[in-house]
Motif scaffolding. Structure first.
Motif, PDB file in Angstrom:
ATOM      1  N   ARG A 150       0.862  -1.179   0.000  1.00 27.40           N
ATOM      2  CA  ARG A 150       0.000   0.000   0.000  1.00 27.40           C
ATOM      3  C   ARG A 150       0.893   1.221   0.000  1.00 27.40           C
ATOM      4  N   SER A 151       0.401   2.291  -0.560  1.00 31.87           N
ATOM      5  CA  SER A 151       1.100   3.577  -0.560  1.00 31.87           C
ATOM      6  C   SER A 151       0.393   4.522   0.394  1.00 31.87           C
ATOM      7  N   ARG A 152       1.001   5.668   0.619  1.00 33.81           N
ATOM      8  CA  ARG A 152       0.399   6.677   1.495  1.00 33.81           C
ATOM      9  C   ARG A 152      -1.032   6.975   1.065  1.00 33.81           C
ATOM     10  N   ASP A 153      -1.904   7.100   2.048  1.00 33.11           N
ATOM     11  CA  ASP A 153      -3.330   7.398   1.869  1.00 33.11           C
ATOM     12  C   ASP A 153      -4.129   6.246   1.267  1.00 33.11           C
ATOM     13  N   GLN A 154      -3.520   5.089   1.119  1.00 28.85           N
ATOM     14  CA  GLN A 154      -4.273   3.912   0.676  1.00 28.85           C
ATOM     15  C   GLN A 154      -4.670   3.099   1.899  1.00 28.85           C
ATOM     16  N   SER A 155      -5.753   2.315   1.751  1.00 27.79           N
ATOM     17  CA  SER A 155      -6.318   1.605   2.897  1.00 27.79           C
ATOM     18  C   SER A 155      -6.482   0.119   2.636  1.00 27.79           C
ATOM     19  N   ILE A 156      -6.686  -0.591   3.731  1.00 29.12           N
ATOM     20  CA  ILE A 156      -7.030  -2.015   3.729  1.00 29.12           C
ATOM     21  C   ILE A 156      -8.283  -2.133   4.584  1.00 29.12           C
ATOM     22  N   ILE A 157      -9.244  -2.910   4.144  1.00 34.42           N
ATOM     23  CA  ILE A 157     -10.480  -3.128   4.887  1.00 34.42           C
ATOM     24  C   ILE A 157     -10.466  -4.546   5.439  1.00 34.42           C
ATOM     25  N   THR A 172      -5.379   2.576   7.324  1.00 37.11           N
ATOM     26  CA  THR A 172      -4.901   3.493   6.292  1.00 37.11           C
ATOM     27  C   THR A 172      -3.437   3.823   6.545  1.00 37.11           C
ATOM     28  N   VAL A 173      -2.637   3.819   5.478  1.00 42.34           N
ATOM     29  CA  VAL A 173      -1.243   4.254   5.569  1.00 42.34           C
ATOM     30  C   VAL A 173      -1.265   5.776   5.616  1.00 42.34           C
ATOM     31  N   ASN A 215      12.237   3.795   7.383  1.00 49.03           N
ATOM     32  CA  ASN A 215      11.773   2.434   7.633  1.00 49.03           C
ATOM     33  C   ASN A 215      10.599   2.396   8.602  1.00 49.03           C
ATOM     34  N   LYS A 216       9.929   3.531   8.808  1.00 44.38           N
ATOM     35  CA  LYS A 216       8.760   3.597   9.685  1.00 44.38           C
ATOM     36  C   LYS A 216       7.517   3.930   8.883  1.00 44.38           C
ATOM     37  N   VAL A 217       6.433   3.276   9.265  1.00 37.05           N
ATOM     38  CA  VAL A 217       5.137   3.497   8.631  1.00 37.05           C
ATOM     39  C   VAL A 217       4.150   3.884   9.717  1.00 37.05           C
ATOM     40  N   ARG A 218       3.413   4.961   9.529  1.00 36.40           N
ATOM     41  CA  ARG A 218       2.354   5.358  10.460  1.00 36.40           C
ATOM     42  C   ARG A 218       1.032   4.893   9.873  1.00 36.40           C
ATOM     43  N   LEU A 219       0.269   4.193  10.695  1.00 34.89           N
ATOM     44  CA  LEU A 219      -1.014   3.659  10.271  1.00 34.89           C
ATOM     45  C   LEU A 219      -2.132   4.315  11.052  1.00 34.89           C
ATOM     46  N   GLY A 229     -15.755  -1.104  20.489  1.00 31.28           N
ATOM     47  CA  GLY A 229     -15.604  -2.343  21.258  1.00 31.28           C
ATOM     48  C   GLY A 229     -14.412  -3.185  20.864  1.00 31.28           C
ATOM     49  N   ILE A 230     -13.688  -2.814  19.814  1.00 34.96           N
ATOM     50  CA  ILE A 230     -12.518  -3.565  19.356  1.00 34.96           C
ATOM     51  C   ILE A 230     -11.264  -2.930  19.949  1.00 34.96           C
ATOM     52  N   SER A 231     -10.484  -3.729  20.682  1.00 37.78           N
ATOM     53  CA  SER A 231      -9.220  -3.240  21.237  1.00 37.78           C
ATOM     54  C   SER A 231      -8.154  -3.248  20.155  1.00 37.78           C
ATOM     55  N   VAL A 232      -7.382  -2.177  20.080  1.00 37.93           N
ATOM     56  CA  VAL A 232      -6.284  -2.083  19.128  1.00 37.93           C
ATOM     57  C   VAL A 232      -5.036  -1.698  19.911  1.00 37.93           C
TER      58      VAL A 232
END
Length: 74
Positions: free
Chosen positions: A6-13, A21-22, A28-32, A39-42
């Motif tokens: 994925r590139s910046r501003d692209q997402s995974i569902i 979303t990226v 070498n760091k990626v912020r998501l 109710g979902i713990s992340v």
């Protein structure tokens, strides 16, 4: 393990209600960004492992000592 590029501003569902979303790629760091129901713990993996270890230690401390009779109201 599914590996996706994925590139910046692209997402995974994931499922119907989790979106990852990226936000930024820097070296070498990626912020998501993670959008999930309340109710979902992340957690980051290292934090998740600490939580699980603390839960395990708490359960161990609450269990009766080996060979001891449980305290059962009569």
């Amino acid at each position: 393990m599914l590996v996706l590029a994925r590139s910046r501003d692209q997402s995974i569902i994931i499922g119907d209600d989790i979106k990852i979303t990226v936000v930024e790629v820097r070296g070498n760091k990626v912020r998501l960004g993670i959008d999930a129901p309340q109710g979902i713990s992340v957690h980051r993996e290292e934090i998740y492992r600490q939580i699980k270890e603390a839960e395990k230690n708490g359960a161990d401390a609450a269990a009766p000592a080996s060979g001891a009779a449980p305290n059962v109201p009569g």
